[in-house]
Design a protein around this motif. Sequence first.
Motif, short mmCIF file in Angstrom:
data_model
loop_
_atom_site.label_atom_id
_atom_site.label_comp_id
_atom_site.label_asym_id
_atom_site.label_seq_id
_atom_site.Cartn_x
_atom_site.Cartn_y
_atom_site.Cartn_z
N VAL A 167 0.84 -1.20 0.00
CA VAL A 167 0.00 0.00 0.00
C VAL A 167 0.88 1.25 0.00
O VAL A 167 1.70 1.44 0.90
N ALA A 168 0.70 2.09 -1.01
CA ALA A 168 1.39 3.38 -1.06
C ALA A 168 0.57 4.39 -0.25
O ALA A 168 -0.63 4.56 -0.47
N ILE A 169 1.22 5.05 0.70
CA ILE A 169 0.58 6.10 1.50
C ILE A 169 1.34 7.39 1.21
O ILE A 169 2.45 7.59 1.70
N GLY A 170 0.75 8.24 0.39
CA GLY A 170 1.44 9.46 -0.04
C GLY A 170 0.76 10.03 -1.27
O GLY A 170 -0.44 9.86 -1.47
N GLY A 171 1.56 10.68 -2.13
CA GLY A 171 1.03 11.26 -3.35
C GLY A 171 1.23 10.35 -4.55
O GLY A 171 1.67 9.20 -4.42
N ASP A 172 0.93 10.87 -5.74
CA ASP A 172 1.06 10.08 -6.96
C ASP A 172 2.51 9.66 -7.19
O ASP A 172 2.77 8.59 -7.76
N GLY A 173 3.48 10.48 -6.76
CA GLY A 173 4.89 10.12 -6.90
C GLY A 173 5.25 8.90 -6.07
O GLY A 173 6.05 8.06 -6.48
N THR A 174 4.66 8.79 -4.88
CA THR A 174 4.89 7.63 -4.02
C THR A 174 4.35 6.37 -4.69
O THR A 174 5.00 5.32 -4.70
N LEU A 175 3.16 6.47 -5.26
CA LEU A 175 2.58 5.34 -5.98
C LEU A 175 3.43 4.97 -7.20
O LEU A 175 3.59 3.79 -7.52
N ASN A 176 4.01 5.97 -7.86
CA ASN A 176 4.88 5.71 -9.00
C ASN A 176 6.08 4.86 -8.59
O ASN A 176 6.46 3.92 -9.29
N GLU A 177 6.70 5.19 -7.46
CA GLU A 177 7.85 4.40 -6.98
C GLU A 177 7.42 2.97 -6.68
O GLU A 177 8.14 2.02 -7.02
N LEU A 178 6.25 2.81 -6.06
CA LEU A 178 5.75 1.47 -5.76
C LEU A 178 5.54 0.68 -7.04
O LEU A 178 5.95 -0.49 -7.14
N ILE A 179 4.91 1.29 -8.02
CA ILE A 179 4.64 0.59 -9.28
C ILE A 179 5.94 0.20 -9.98
O ILE A 179 6.05 -0.92 -10.51
N ASN A 180 6.94 1.08 -9.98
CA ASN A 180 8.23 0.74 -10.58
C ASN A 180 8.86 -0.46 -9.88
O ASN A 180 9.37 -1.37 -10.54
N GLY A 181 8.81 -0.49 -8.56
CA GLY A 181 9.37 -1.63 -7.83
C GLY A 181 8.63 -2.92 -8.10
O GLY A 181 9.24 -3.98 -8.28
N VAL A 182 7.29 -2.85 -8.14
CA VAL A 182 6.49 -4.04 -8.41
C VAL A 182 6.74 -4.56 -9.82
O VAL A 182 6.88 -5.77 -10.04
N MET A 183 6.83 -3.66 -10.80
CA MET A 183 7.07 -4.09 -12.17
C MET A 183 8.44 -4.76 -12.30
O MET A 183 8.59 -5.77 -13.00
N LEU A 184 9.44 -4.22 -11.62
CA LEU A 184 10.77 -4.82 -11.68
C LEU A 184 10.81 -6.16 -10.96
O LEU A 184 11.63 -7.02 -11.27
N SER A 185 9.93 -6.36 -9.98
CA SER A 185 9.89 -7.64 -9.26
C SER A 185 9.28 -8.75 -10.11
O SER A 185 9.50 -9.94 -9.83
N ARG A 186 8.47 -8.35 -11.11
CA ARG A 186 7.86 -9.29 -12.06
C ARG A 186 6.95 -10.31 -11.39
O ARG A 186 6.86 -11.46 -11.84
N ILE A 187 6.26 -9.93 -10.32
CA ILE A 187 5.36 -10.88 -9.67
C ILE A 187 3.90 -10.44 -9.75
O ILE A 187 3.02 -11.16 -9.27
N GLY A 188 3.63 -9.25 -10.32
CA GLY A 188 2.25 -8.79 -10.44
C GLY A 188 1.56 -8.63 -9.11
O GLY A 188 0.43 -9.09 -8.91
N ALA A 189 2.21 -7.97 -8.14
CA ALA A 189 1.68 -7.83 -6.78
C ALA A 189 0.37 -7.06 -6.74
O ALA A 189 0.08 -6.24 -7.61
N LYS A 190 -0.39 -7.32 -5.68
CA LYS A 190 -1.60 -6.54 -5.41
C LYS A 190 -1.19 -5.25 -4.72
O LYS A 190 -0.36 -5.26 -3.80
N ILE A 191 -1.77 -4.14 -5.14
CA ILE A 191 -1.40 -2.85 -4.56
C ILE A 191 -2.63 -2.06 -4.15
O ILE A 191 -3.72 -2.23 -4.70
N GLY A 192 -2.43 -1.18 -3.17
CA GLY A 192 -3.47 -0.27 -2.72
C GLY A 192 -2.89 1.12 -2.63
O GLY A 192 -1.67 1.31 -2.66
N PHE A 193 -3.75 2.12 -2.47
CA PHE A 193 -3.30 3.50 -2.45
C PHE A 193 -4.11 4.29 -1.44
O PHE A 193 -5.35 4.31 -1.50
N ILE A 194 -3.42 4.92 -0.50
CA ILE A 194 -4.03 5.84 0.45
C ILE A 194 -3.52 7.23 0.09
O ILE A 194 -2.35 7.54 0.32
#
Length: 305
Positions: free
Chosen positions: A63-90
Amino acid sequence: MLHRALLFVNPLSGKGKSKKCLLDVVRVFTEAGYSVRVYPTSPSREANIRFIQKNAKYNSIIVAIGGDGTLNELINGVMLSRIGAKIGFIPLGSTNDVAASLGLPQDPVQAARCIVSGKLIPYDVGQFNGEYFGYIAGTGAFTEVSYATSRSLKNALGHLAYVLEGVKNISAIQPLWLKIQTPERTLAGKYLLCTVSNSTSVGGIFRFKRDLVSFNDGLFELVLIKAPGDLIELGVLAADLLVSNEKTPLMQILHVSEAIITSPTPLGWTLDGENGGKHRQVYVKNHAGAVKIVKSNGKTLDSIR
């Protein structure tokens, strides 16, 4: 089975709002049966992305807790992990385009409750050369507003800060010569703006009708605004943008799975409201349904587990 939630928290977003709400947010997840780990983001974007990449596989949801930039960092990490993780956003940022598009509550505790009992949907992720973006890549007029606006002004004025920064930059608008190649066509000409997005809300300033955008159709909305020929056309364009009229004569909207965008000189790009660097050529590609993200449906919410 033990469910683990990783809370990826930007302590600076929203006037430090995360510090005030974090305990209540953690309580929501623990009461829903999650084992919770909290990771405060560091000033290093690269370090944050590496952390998510290494730890994505150990968590049921991140779960990203922050702004759109925080979510962007999370998405980049998840994509590089190549596991298709479930994500949430606060959402705690100033504009929160993704949250507006997904119908997520602005109250952090309500957003947390939405995540633990929400509806998971596949969500398209964009590739921008060697990086990823969650909802927009753009160049031209107003695209620098998000990262040019100071954090203190964002915290003090919120959305109004972006509007003020945009007005300040109107006199500096210069047309860009662009060549846009998609699988279906090639375009070239002078444009004020070029964006590639997967969102109903862009910069908190312009909003598309919901029936124009699908979050998981494998297509982006590629928006081109042609350079006005005179001040009258510029005035009409500004008025249309103010009321989010996507049928304004100078705007063209294409639905594309990928595109190559070229310019004679390096242009500054923004990725999810953050500085994306300067490029003469960019390649954008839609990774259809690459992640699963929690979306509010405004009615009964299904379990995400």
